[in-house]
Design an enzyme around this catalytic site. Structure first.
Site, short mmCIF file in Angstrom:
data_model
loop_
_atom_site.label_atom_id
_atom_site.label_comp_id
_atom_site.label_asym_id
_atom_site.label_seq_id
_atom_site.Cartn_x
_atom_site.Cartn_y
_atom_site.Cartn_z
N CYS A 273 0.80 -1.23 0.00
CA CYS A 273 0.00 0.00 0.00
C CYS A 273 0.84 1.28 0.00
O CYS A 273 0.84 2.03 -0.98
CB CYS A 273 -0.94 0.00 1.21
SG CYS A 273 -2.21 -1.28 1.13
N ILE A 274 1.54 1.53 1.09
CA ILE A 274 2.16 2.84 1.30
C ILE A 274 3.23 3.17 0.26
O ILE A 274 3.33 4.31 -0.19
CB ILE A 274 2.73 2.96 2.73
CG1 ILE A 274 1.66 2.56 3.75
CG2 ILE A 274 3.18 4.39 3.00
CD1 ILE A 274 0.38 3.35 3.66
#
Length: 441
Positions: A273-274
Protein backbone atom coordinates in the site's frame (compact mmCIF):
# COMPACT_ATOMS: atom_id res chain seq x y z
CA UNK A 1 -25.82 -25.76 -9.69
CA UNK A 2 -25.36 -24.27 -6.23
CA UNK A 3 -26.30 -20.62 -5.74
CA UNK A 4 -23.83 -18.26 -4.03
CA UNK A 5 -24.51 -14.94 -2.38
CA UNK A 6 -21.18 -13.68 -3.61
CA UNK A 7 -17.87 -14.45 -5.25
CA UNK A 8 -14.69 -12.86 -3.94
CA UNK A 9 -11.90 -12.77 -6.50
CA UNK A 10 -8.35 -12.76 -5.15
CA UNK A 11 -7.67 -14.89 -2.09
CA UNK A 12 -4.77 -12.98 -0.61
CA UNK A 13 -4.38 -10.74 2.43
CA UNK A 14 -7.57 -8.82 1.56
CA UNK A 15 -9.80 -11.38 -0.16
CA UNK A 16 -9.46 -14.29 2.25
CA UNK A 17 -10.35 -12.33 5.42
CA UNK A 18 -13.33 -10.87 3.56
CA UNK A 19 -14.47 -14.36 2.51
CA UNK A 20 -14.35 -15.52 6.10
CA UNK A 21 -16.17 -12.47 7.46
CA UNK A 22 -19.11 -12.88 5.08
CA UNK A 23 -19.17 -16.66 5.61
CA UNK A 24 -19.28 -16.20 9.39
CA UNK A 25 -22.40 -14.11 8.88
CA UNK A 26 -24.20 -16.84 6.98
CA UNK A 27 -23.41 -15.82 3.41
CA UNK A 28 -22.67 -18.49 0.81
CA UNK A 29 -19.26 -17.44 -0.52
CA UNK A 30 -17.13 -18.78 -3.33
CA UNK A 31 -13.54 -17.59 -3.40
CA UNK A 32 -11.99 -17.39 -6.86
CA UNK A 33 -8.28 -17.27 -7.67
CA UNK A 34 -6.03 -18.25 -10.57
CA UNK A 35 -3.57 -19.71 -8.05
CA UNK A 36 -4.48 -23.39 -7.83
CA UNK A 37 -2.37 -23.81 -4.69
CA UNK A 38 -4.49 -21.27 -2.79
CA UNK A 39 -7.69 -22.87 -4.03
CA UNK A 40 -6.54 -26.32 -2.95
CA UNK A 41 -5.38 -25.02 0.42
CA UNK A 42 -8.74 -23.44 1.23
CA UNK A 43 -10.74 -26.46 0.12
CA UNK A 44 -8.58 -28.62 2.39
CA UNK A 45 -8.98 -26.11 5.26
CA UNK A 46 -5.33 -25.07 5.25
CA UNK A 47 -4.33 -21.46 5.88
CA UNK A 48 -1.40 -19.89 4.00
CA UNK A 49 -1.60 -16.56 5.84
CA UNK A 50 -0.02 -16.44 9.29
CA UNK A 51 -2.67 -14.46 11.16
CA UNK A 52 -5.53 -16.62 9.83
CA UNK A 53 -5.87 -20.02 11.45
CA UNK A 54 -6.69 -23.19 9.54
CA UNK A 55 -9.43 -23.81 12.11
CA UNK A 56 -11.14 -20.57 11.06
CA UNK A 57 -11.24 -21.75 7.46
CA UNK A 58 -12.32 -25.27 8.45
CA UNK A 59 -15.32 -23.93 10.37
CA UNK A 60 -16.72 -22.15 7.31
CA UNK A 61 -15.96 -25.05 4.98
CA UNK A 62 -17.79 -27.39 7.38
CA UNK A 63 -20.70 -24.93 7.61
CA UNK A 64 -20.98 -25.10 3.82
CA UNK A 65 -20.56 -21.31 3.67
CA UNK A 66 -17.20 -21.26 1.88
CA UNK A 67 -15.65 -23.00 -1.09
CA UNK A 68 -12.82 -22.03 -3.44
CA UNK A 69 -12.41 -22.45 -7.18
CA UNK A 70 -10.32 -21.31 -10.14
CA UNK A 71 -13.31 -21.54 -12.49
CA UNK A 72 -14.61 -18.00 -13.07
CA UNK A 73 -17.76 -19.28 -14.75
CA UNK A 74 -19.06 -19.75 -11.21
CA UNK A 75 -19.83 -16.01 -11.31
CA UNK A 76 -22.97 -17.06 -13.20
CA UNK A 77 -24.35 -18.49 -9.95
CA UNK A 78 -23.54 -15.47 -7.75
CA UNK A 79 -25.55 -12.38 -6.83
CA UNK A 80 -22.44 -10.25 -6.25
CA UNK A 81 -18.77 -10.22 -7.19
CA UNK A 82 -16.06 -8.49 -5.14
CA UNK A 83 -12.68 -7.96 -6.83
CA UNK A 84 -9.61 -7.96 -4.56
CA UNK A 85 -6.65 -8.29 -6.95
CA UNK A 86 -3.18 -6.65 -6.85
CA UNK A 87 -2.53 -3.18 -8.27
CA UNK A 88 1.27 -2.83 -8.46
CA UNK A 89 3.42 -0.25 -10.19
CA UNK A 90 5.24 -1.26 -13.37
CA UNK A 91 9.00 -0.90 -13.89
CA UNK A 92 8.47 2.77 -14.81
CA UNK A 93 6.62 3.40 -11.52
CA UNK A 94 3.32 3.77 -13.34
CA UNK A 95 0.00 2.20 -12.26
CA UNK A 96 -0.56 -1.36 -13.46
CA UNK A 97 -4.28 -2.12 -13.44
CA UNK A 98 -3.91 -5.14 -15.71
CA UNK A 99 -5.07 -7.52 -12.95
CA UNK A 100 -8.29 -5.53 -12.59
CA UNK A 101 -8.92 -5.43 -16.33
CA UNK A 102 -8.14 -9.13 -16.85
CA UNK A 103 -10.51 -9.98 -13.99
CA UNK A 104 -13.18 -7.81 -15.58
CA UNK A 105 -12.71 -9.59 -18.89
CA UNK A 106 -12.92 -12.98 -17.16
CA UNK A 107 -16.22 -12.29 -15.37
CA UNK A 108 -17.97 -10.18 -18.01
CA UNK A 109 -19.47 -13.13 -19.92
CA UNK A 110 -21.18 -14.31 -16.72
CA UNK A 111 -22.92 -11.11 -15.60
CA UNK A 112 -26.38 -11.97 -16.84
CA UNK A 113 -29.03 -11.39 -14.14
CA UNK A 114 -29.90 -14.29 -11.85
CA UNK A 115 -33.43 -15.66 -11.65
CA UNK A 116 -33.33 -15.51 -7.85
CA UNK A 117 -34.88 -12.10 -7.53
CA UNK A 118 -38.17 -11.43 -5.77
CA UNK A 119 -41.52 -11.41 -7.57
CA UNK A 120 -39.98 -13.49 -10.37
CA UNK A 121 -37.88 -10.51 -11.46
CA UNK A 122 -34.25 -11.28 -12.34
CA UNK A 123 -31.71 -10.03 -9.82
CA UNK A 124 -29.10 -7.84 -11.45
CA UNK A 125 -25.56 -8.73 -10.45
CA UNK A 126 -23.45 -6.42 -8.33
CA UNK A 127 -19.74 -5.93 -9.11
CA UNK A 128 -17.59 -4.21 -6.48
CA UNK A 129 -13.92 -3.32 -6.87
CA UNK A 130 -11.85 -3.21 -3.66
CA UNK A 131 -8.36 -2.97 -5.17
CA UNK A 132 -6.64 0.36 -4.46
CA UNK A 133 -6.40 2.45 -7.61
CA UNK A 134 -6.69 5.95 -9.06
CA UNK A 135 -10.03 7.79 -9.26
CA UNK A 136 -11.93 6.81 -12.36
CA UNK A 137 -10.78 3.19 -12.58
CA UNK A 138 -14.16 1.73 -11.62
CA UNK A 139 -16.48 3.89 -13.67
CA UNK A 140 -14.16 4.25 -16.68
CA UNK A 141 -11.69 1.37 -17.07
CA UNK A 142 -13.45 -1.51 -15.30
CA UNK A 143 -16.86 -0.43 -16.55
CA UNK A 144 -15.57 -0.41 -20.13
CA UNK A 145 -14.33 -4.03 -20.08
CA UNK A 146 -17.41 -5.27 -18.22
CA UNK A 147 -19.79 -3.66 -20.72
CA UNK A 148 -17.73 -4.76 -23.73
CA UNK A 149 -17.54 -8.36 -22.54
CA UNK A 150 -21.14 -8.69 -21.39
CA UNK A 151 -23.04 -6.61 -23.93
CA UNK A 152 -24.83 -5.00 -20.98
CA UNK A 153 -24.91 -1.51 -19.49
CA UNK A 154 -23.55 -0.73 -16.02
CA UNK A 155 -26.15 0.86 -13.77
CA UNK A 156 -28.94 -0.62 -15.88
CA UNK A 157 -28.23 -4.32 -16.46
CA UNK A 158 -25.75 -4.79 -13.61
CA UNK A 159 -24.67 -2.73 -10.61
CA UNK A 160 -21.15 -1.35 -10.15
CA UNK A 161 -19.45 0.08 -7.05
CA UNK A 162 -16.11 0.68 -5.35
CA UNK A 163 -15.26 0.04 -1.71
CA UNK A 164 -11.62 0.37 -0.58
CA UNK A 165 -10.09 -2.42 1.47
CA UNK A 166 -8.92 -1.50 4.97
CA UNK A 167 -6.95 -4.51 6.14
CA UNK A 168 -4.35 -4.06 8.89
CA UNK A 169 -2.36 -7.33 9.01
CA UNK A 170 -0.42 -7.95 12.18
CA UNK A 171 -2.75 -5.87 14.34
CA UNK A 172 -4.61 -8.26 16.68
CA UNK A 173 -7.17 -5.54 17.47
CA UNK A 174 -8.10 -5.08 13.81
CA UNK A 175 -11.29 -6.94 12.89
CA UNK A 176 -12.94 -6.88 9.46
CA UNK A 177 -16.38 -6.59 11.06
CA UNK A 178 -15.58 -3.42 13.02
CA UNK A 179 -13.63 -1.44 10.40
CA UNK A 180 -16.07 1.04 8.78
CA UNK A 181 -16.60 0.32 5.07
CA UNK A 182 -16.60 3.26 2.66
CA UNK A 183 -18.76 2.63 -0.42
CA UNK A 184 -19.36 4.59 -3.62
CA UNK A 185 -21.70 3.51 -6.42
CA UNK A 186 -22.04 4.29 -10.10
CA UNK A 187 -25.68 5.24 -9.42
CA UNK A 188 -27.88 5.59 -6.34
CA UNK A 189 -29.24 2.09 -7.01
CA UNK A 190 -25.71 0.70 -7.28
CA UNK A 191 -24.80 2.32 -3.98
CA UNK A 192 -27.84 0.89 -2.21
CA UNK A 193 -27.10 -2.63 -3.45
CA UNK A 194 -23.46 -2.38 -2.34
CA UNK A 195 -24.41 -1.00 1.07
CA UNK A 196 -26.93 -3.78 1.51
CA UNK A 197 -24.29 -6.40 0.76
CA UNK A 198 -21.67 -5.04 3.15
CA UNK A 199 -24.26 -4.45 5.87
CA UNK A 200 -24.66 -8.22 6.10
CA UNK A 201 -21.14 -8.57 7.51
CA UNK A 202 -19.77 -5.12 8.44
CA UNK A 203 -21.03 -3.13 11.42
CA UNK A 204 -20.82 0.31 9.81
CA UNK A 205 -21.08 1.21 6.12
CA UNK A 206 -20.17 4.76 5.07
CA UNK A 207 -21.69 5.95 1.77
CA UNK A 208 -19.98 8.54 -0.44
CA UNK A 209 -21.24 10.27 -3.55
CA UNK A 210 -19.41 8.28 -6.22
CA UNK A 211 -16.93 5.55 -7.05
CA UNK A 212 -14.33 8.29 -7.62
CA UNK A 213 -14.85 9.69 -4.12
CA UNK A 214 -14.42 6.22 -2.62
CA UNK A 215 -11.25 5.62 -4.67
CA UNK A 216 -9.89 9.01 -3.58
CA UNK A 217 -10.67 8.20 0.07
CA UNK A 218 -8.35 5.20 0.04
CA UNK A 219 -5.57 7.20 -1.60
CA UNK A 220 -5.91 9.96 1.00
CA UNK A 221 -5.60 7.44 3.82
CA UNK A 222 -2.36 5.99 2.44
CA UNK A 223 -0.89 9.33 1.32
CA UNK A 224 -1.47 10.65 4.84
CA UNK A 225 0.64 7.81 6.21
CA UNK A 226 3.31 8.11 3.54
CA UNK A 227 3.81 11.84 4.07
CA UNK A 228 3.93 11.57 7.87
CA UNK A 229 6.31 8.62 7.79
CA UNK A 230 8.53 10.62 5.46
CA UNK A 231 8.46 13.49 7.95
CA UNK A 232 9.70 11.37 10.86
CA UNK A 233 12.23 9.65 8.60
CA UNK A 234 13.64 13.04 7.67
CA UNK A 235 13.63 14.15 11.29
CA UNK A 236 15.45 10.95 12.26
CA UNK A 237 18.33 11.93 9.97
CA UNK A 238 18.32 15.56 11.15
CA UNK A 239 18.09 14.72 14.85
CA UNK A 240 20.76 12.05 14.51
CA UNK A 241 23.16 14.69 13.21
CA UNK A 242 22.30 16.79 16.27
CA UNK A 243 22.84 13.91 18.68
CA UNK A 244 19.13 13.72 19.52
CA UNK A 245 17.26 10.42 19.77
CA UNK A 246 14.17 10.76 17.55
CA UNK A 247 12.46 7.89 19.40
CA UNK A 248 12.71 9.79 22.69
CA UNK A 249 11.28 12.87 21.00
CA UNK A 250 8.33 10.92 19.57
CA UNK A 251 7.51 9.39 22.95
CA UNK A 252 7.55 12.84 24.53
CA UNK A 253 5.38 14.34 21.77
CA UNK A 254 2.84 11.52 22.24
CA UNK A 255 1.96 12.92 25.65
CA UNK A 256 0.19 15.84 23.97
CA UNK A 257 -3.52 14.92 24.07
CA UNK A 258 -4.49 16.94 21.00
CA UNK A 259 -3.09 17.98 17.63
CA UNK A 260 -0.51 15.20 17.37
CA UNK A 261 -0.51 11.62 16.09
CA UNK A 262 2.64 9.47 16.40
CA UNK A 263 4.34 8.04 13.34
CA UNK A 264 7.56 6.06 13.48
CA UNK A 265 10.69 6.02 11.33
CA UNK A 266 12.18 2.92 9.77
CA UNK A 267 14.61 1.62 7.16
CA UNK A 268 12.21 2.42 4.31
CA UNK A 269 8.63 1.69 3.32
CA UNK A 270 7.22 -1.73 2.53
CA UNK A 271 3.99 -3.54 1.87
CA UNK A 272 1.59 -3.32 -1.00
CA UNK A 273 0.00 0.00 0.00
CA UNK A 274 2.16 2.84 1.30
CA UNK A 275 5.10 2.60 -1.16
CA UNK A 276 2.76 2.22 -4.15
CA UNK A 277 -0.70 3.75 -3.74
CA UNK A 278 0.29 7.44 -3.48
CA UNK A 279 1.85 7.26 -6.93
CA UNK A 280 -1.48 6.20 -8.41
CA UNK A 281 -2.73 9.71 -7.62
CA UNK A 282 0.53 11.32 -8.78
CA UNK A 283 0.14 9.62 -12.15
CA UNK A 284 -3.55 10.48 -12.50
CA UNK A 285 -3.04 14.09 -11.40
CA UNK A 286 -0.79 14.75 -14.41
CA UNK A 287 -3.80 14.11 -16.66
CA UNK A 288 -5.40 17.19 -15.06
CA UNK A 289 -2.24 19.31 -15.15
CA UNK A 290 -1.73 19.07 -11.40
CA UNK A 291 1.52 18.55 -9.50
CA UNK A 292 1.64 16.43 -6.34
CA UNK A 293 4.76 17.82 -4.72
CA UNK A 294 4.13 16.54 -1.19
CA UNK A 295 3.57 12.99 -2.44
CA UNK A 296 6.66 12.99 -4.63
CA UNK A 297 8.87 14.51 -1.94
CA UNK A 298 7.63 11.97 0.59
CA UNK A 299 8.45 9.21 -1.87
CA UNK A 300 11.97 10.55 -2.36
CA UNK A 301 12.61 10.72 1.38
CA UNK A 302 11.21 7.26 2.11
CA UNK A 303 13.08 5.71 -0.81
CA UNK A 304 16.33 7.25 0.41
CA UNK A 305 16.18 5.63 3.84
CA UNK A 306 17.80 2.28 2.93
CA UNK A 307 20.87 4.15 1.66
CA UNK A 308 21.09 6.08 4.94
CA UNK A 309 20.78 2.85 6.93
CA UNK A 310 23.52 1.17 4.88
CA UNK A 311 25.77 4.15 5.54
CA UNK A 312 25.15 3.63 9.25
CA UNK A 313 26.08 -0.04 8.90
CA UNK A 314 29.29 1.09 7.20
CA UNK A 315 30.03 3.56 10.00
CA UNK A 316 29.22 1.08 12.77
CA UNK A 317 31.49 -1.60 11.29
CA UNK A 318 34.20 0.95 10.65
CA UNK A 319 34.13 1.95 14.31
CA UNK A 320 34.80 -1.73 15.10
CA UNK A 321 37.68 -1.66 12.59
CA UNK A 322 35.85 -3.90 10.13
CA UNK A 323 35.15 -3.20 6.46
CA UNK A 324 31.73 -3.91 4.98
CA UNK A 325 33.33 -6.03 2.28
CA UNK A 326 33.84 -9.51 3.65
CA UNK A 327 31.79 -8.91 6.80
CA UNK A 328 29.00 -11.31 7.68
CA UNK A 329 25.77 -9.40 8.26
CA UNK A 330 22.47 -10.80 9.50
CA UNK A 331 19.33 -8.93 8.48
CA UNK A 332 16.75 -9.50 11.22
CA UNK A 333 13.20 -9.36 9.87
CA UNK A 334 12.29 -9.79 6.20
CA UNK A 335 8.56 -9.02 6.34
CA UNK A 336 7.61 -5.43 5.55
CA UNK A 337 6.03 -4.91 9.00
CA UNK A 338 6.05 -6.59 12.38
CA UNK A 339 4.14 -9.80 13.07
CA UNK A 340 3.12 -10.64 9.48
CA UNK A 341 4.43 -13.03 6.85
CA UNK A 342 4.07 -10.53 4.00
CA UNK A 343 7.36 -9.54 2.35
CA UNK A 344 5.95 -7.50 -0.55
CA UNK A 345 8.00 -4.35 -1.23
CA UNK A 346 9.95 -4.95 1.98
CA UNK A 347 12.88 -2.56 2.51
CA UNK A 348 14.82 -5.54 3.84
CA UNK A 349 15.36 -6.67 0.27
CA UNK A 350 16.81 -3.29 -0.67
CA UNK A 351 19.13 -3.41 2.34
CA UNK A 352 20.25 -6.92 1.44
CA UNK A 353 20.87 -5.89 -2.17
CA UNK A 354 22.92 -2.86 -1.19
CA UNK A 355 25.00 -4.64 1.44
CA UNK A 356 25.65 -7.56 -0.89
CA UNK A 357 26.76 -5.15 -3.63
CA UNK A 358 29.30 -3.72 -1.18
CA UNK A 359 30.80 -7.18 -0.70
CA UNK A 360 29.10 -8.20 2.54
CA UNK A 361 27.98 -11.78 3.07
CA UNK A 362 24.28 -11.36 3.89
CA UNK A 363 21.80 -13.75 5.50
CA UNK A 364 18.42 -13.16 7.11
CA UNK A 365 16.28 -14.37 9.97
CA UNK A 366 12.50 -14.15 10.03
CA UNK A 367 10.28 -16.50 12.07
CA UNK A 368 7.38 -15.91 9.67
CA UNK A 369 9.26 -16.40 6.39
CA UNK A 370 11.30 -19.62 6.43
CA UNK A 371 12.19 -19.33 2.74
CA UNK A 372 12.11 -16.50 0.20
CA UNK A 373 9.60 -17.11 -2.56
CA UNK A 374 9.83 -15.41 -5.98
CA UNK A 375 9.48 -11.63 -6.02
CA UNK A 376 9.16 -9.17 -8.88
CA UNK A 377 12.34 -7.19 -8.23
CA UNK A 378 14.63 -9.34 -6.08
CA UNK A 379 14.75 -12.69 -7.88
CA UNK A 380 18.34 -13.33 -6.79
CA UNK A 381 17.15 -14.11 -3.26
CA UNK A 382 14.58 -16.73 -4.32
CA UNK A 383 15.07 -19.96 -2.41
CA UNK A 384 17.29 -18.45 0.30
CA UNK A 385 16.26 -19.75 3.72
CA UNK A 386 16.13 -18.09 7.11
CA UNK A 387 18.93 -19.07 9.47
CA UNK A 388 18.17 -20.99 12.65
CA UNK A 389 17.76 -18.87 15.76
CA UNK A 390 20.39 -20.08 18.23
CA UNK A 391 23.70 -18.94 19.64
CA UNK A 392 25.76 -21.13 17.33
CA UNK A 393 24.11 -19.68 14.21
CA UNK A 394 24.00 -16.02 15.25
CA UNK A 395 27.40 -15.57 16.89
CA UNK A 396 29.24 -15.99 13.57
CA UNK A 397 27.99 -12.61 12.28
CA UNK A 398 30.00 -9.42 12.53
CA UNK A 399 26.81 -7.39 12.77
CA UNK A 400 23.04 -7.74 12.85
CA UNK A 401 20.74 -5.23 11.21
CA UNK A 402 17.23 -5.05 12.68
CA UNK A 403 14.89 -4.21 9.82
CA UNK A 404 11.61 -5.62 11.18
CA UNK A 405 10.92 -5.99 14.90
CA UNK A 406 8.63 -9.01 15.27
CA UNK A 407 7.25 -9.44 18.78
CA UNK A 408 8.34 -13.07 18.94
CA UNK A 409 12.04 -12.34 18.40
CA UNK A 410 14.11 -12.45 21.57
CA UNK A 411 16.24 -9.34 21.12
CA UNK A 412 18.05 -9.87 24.41
CA UNK A 413 19.38 -13.11 22.93
CA UNK A 414 20.47 -11.22 19.83
CA UNK A 415 22.46 -8.79 21.98
CA UNK A 416 23.96 -11.68 23.95
CA UNK A 417 25.06 -13.47 20.79
CA UNK A 418 26.07 -10.75 18.32
CA UNK A 419 28.86 -8.19 18.91
CA UNK A 420 27.21 -5.31 16.98
CA UNK A 421 23.56 -4.51 16.26
CA UNK A 422 22.28 -1.72 14.03
CA UNK A 423 18.72 -0.98 15.18
CA UNK A 424 16.33 0.78 12.77
CA UNK A 425 13.18 0.09 14.81
CA UNK A 426 14.12 1.00 18.40
CA UNK A 427 13.67 -2.69 19.17
CA UNK A 428 16.50 -2.71 21.72
CA UNK A 429 15.20 0.06 23.96
CA UNK A 430 14.70 -2.34 26.88
CA UNK A 431 17.58 -4.78 26.45
CA UNK A 432 20.82 -4.88 28.41
CA UNK A 433 23.82 -4.34 26.14
CA UNK A 434 27.50 -3.56 26.28
CA UNK A 435 28.72 -0.04 25.70
CA UNK A 436 28.82 0.83 21.97
CA UNK A 437 27.23 -2.52 21.05
CA UNK A 438 24.04 -0.88 19.72
CA UNK A 439 24.01 1.59 16.85
CA UNK A 440 20.70 3.35 16.17
CA UNK A 441 19.92 3.99 12.52
Amino acid sequence: MKHFDMAIIGLGYVGLPLCLQFARNGCKVIGLDIDEKKVAAINSSQSYIHHISSQTIREQIDNDNLVASSDFSNVSYCDAVVICVPTPLNKNREPDISYILKTGEAIAPFLAPNSSGTDSKPLHKLVILESTTYPGTTEDDLRRVLEAGSGMVAGKDFHLAFSPEREDPGNPDSKVATIPKVVGGLSPECLQRAMGLYSRAIERVVPVSSCRAAEATKLLENIFRSVNIALVNELKVVYSAMGIDVWEVIEAAKTKPFGYMPFYPGPGLGGHCIPIDPFYLTWKAREFGQATRFIELAGEINNSMPEWVVQNVFNALNKNRKPVSGSKILVVGLAYKANVDDMRESPSFVLMDKLSALGAKVDYFDPYIPEITPTREHAQWTGVKSINWNRESVQVYDAALISTAHNNINFQELVNWCPLIIDTRNALKSVIAKQDQIWKA
